[in-house]
Design an enzyme around this catalytic site. Structure first.
Site, PDB file in Angstrom:
ATOM      1  N   SER A   1       0.828  -1.206   0.000  1.00  0.00           N
ATOM      2  CA  SER A   1       0.000   0.000   0.000  1.00  0.00           C
ATOM      3  C   SER A   1       0.858   1.250   0.000  1.00  0.00           C
ATOM      4  O   SER A   1       0.505   2.260  -0.634  1.00  0.00           O
ATOM      5  CB  SER A   1      -0.959  -0.002   1.195  1.00  0.00           C
ATOM      6  OG  SER A   1      -0.250  -0.109   2.415  1.00  0.00           O
ATOM      7  N   GLU A   2       2.001   1.235   0.710  1.00  0.00           N
ATOM      8  CA  GLU A   2       2.937   2.356   0.675  1.00  0.00           C
ATOM      9  C   GLU A   2       4.378   1.870   0.765  1.00  0.00           C
ATOM     10  O   GLU A   2       4.675   0.873   1.433  1.00  0.00           O
ATOM     11  CB  GLU A   2       2.681   3.362   1.809  1.00  0.00           C
ATOM     12  CG  GLU A   2       1.538   4.311   1.566  1.00  0.00           C
ATOM     13  CD  GLU A   2       0.265   3.854   2.238  1.00  0.00           C
ATOM     14  OE1 GLU A   2      -0.784   4.487   2.017  1.00  0.00           O
ATOM     15  OE2 GLU A   2       0.313   2.851   2.975  1.00  0.00           O
ATOM     16  N   THR A   3       5.246   2.607   0.097  1.00  0.00           N
ATOM     17  CA  THR A   3       6.701   2.446   0.172  1.00  0.00           C
ATOM     18  C   THR A   3       7.270   3.818   0.477  1.00  0.00           C
ATOM     19  O   THR A   3       6.837   4.819  -0.104  1.00  0.00           O
ATOM     20  CB  THR A   3       7.262   1.919  -1.160  1.00  0.00           C
ATOM     21  OG1 THR A   3       6.702   0.634  -1.429  1.00  0.00           O
ATOM     22  CG2 THR A   3       8.773   1.818  -1.120  1.00  0.00           C
TER      23      THR A   3
END
Length: 282
Positions: free
Chosen positions: A53-55
């Site tokens: 979902s996020e990096t």
């Protein structure tokens, strides 16, 4: 697709599980350390590759009041702020030897400076809402249709946007939240957060679900921050509580919310699940 640059070789890498006391129970974030040499295209390409979902990417701060700068990417683009990436990245930065200038960590990101407190768990101060208040009638109708809900099923609906564009939807109780079976295609382009109260006196005060476009996010700090600003402010939730999230998709997310010194603090357990290096360039 934009051309990806050459980078400068290997970078330390962490994958941190956020917001759960249980192994593999929270929301993972990929963290790349020392990313000043990476360009926008490299960051975006790596975020697409991780498919999380996020990096995030840790960089030298530009603001003298910050301990580090953070850039946050989804598979679709960059975010000015997100909750679990903030806590996971602070955990990774501290674990790698980061030393804050003060008692707490100060993160620089798209919404400005965000303080991360180090207590029993890491917690961040909920940033100001970029948009709040009533949702227009046509958008309300679209949200209800995407959730397959009738008008009477919704107790209230408000903008609780602190970056990702959240619309908060209060349902009659936790069971109603878990019963929602959304029309995934109709949710495209929307960021909808569901909330429903658990019975008084239990371990959890509220059940939360985050429907972000075509996916359901396991545990979401930014959404819980926005919901807290709305629902604590309205007297629906107390000044201190635990939210449960991820139940519908087999996760055990636990988000701790507490009002202290006039601010709402959003926190949870963080643990590193993967350590290593990642190579950029040829």
């Amino acid at each position: 697709m934009p051309e990806v640059g050459a980078g400068s070789g290997e970078h330390d890498f962490s994958q941190v599980d956020v917001f759960s006391p249980d192994l593999w129970g929270g929301n993972p974030v990929a963290v790349v350390h020392g990313a000043d040499d990476l360009d926008d295209a490299e960051m975006a390409a790596f975020a697409r590759w991780t498919n999380l979902s996020e990096t995030t990417f840790l960089l030298t701060p530009r603001d003298p009041g910050a301990d580090y700068r953070l850039r946050i990417f989804t598979v679709d683009g960059e975010l000015p702020f997100a909750g679990h990436p903030t806590l996971g990245s602070a955990h990774a930065w501290l674990e790698a030897g980061g030393a804050p200038a003060g008692d707490d960590v100060v993160q620089e990101c798209g919404v400005g400076l965000v303080t991360v407190r180090r207590r029993e768990v890491l917690s961040f101060a909920a940033p100001p809402l970029l948009r709040s208040g009533d949702v227009d009638a046509s958008t309300q109708e679209r949200v209800r249709a995407a959730l397959r809900l009738e008008t009477d099923d919704v107790e209230a609906m408000q903008w609780v946007d602190n970056g990702p564009g959240w619309i908060g939807v209060l349902l009659r109780d936790a069971d109603a939240v878990l019963a929602v079976r959304p029309d995934v295609a109709a949710l495209s382009g929307l960021a909808v957060g569901l909330a429903g109260l658990h019975p008084a006196g239990g371990e959890y005060a509220v059940e939360v679900r985050a429907l972000f476009g075509t996916t359901e996010d396991p545990v979401t700090g930014s959404l819980n921050a926005g919901l807290a600003q709305w629902l604590v402010g309205a007297g629906v939730l107390p000044d201190s509580y635990v939210a449960r999230q991820g139940t519908a998709i087999g996760r055990s997310g636990r988000v701790h919310v507490q009002r202290r010194d006039g601010d709402l603090w959003i926190g949870g357990t963080t643990r590193t699940s993967v350590r290593g290096t990642v190579s950029f360039g040829a």
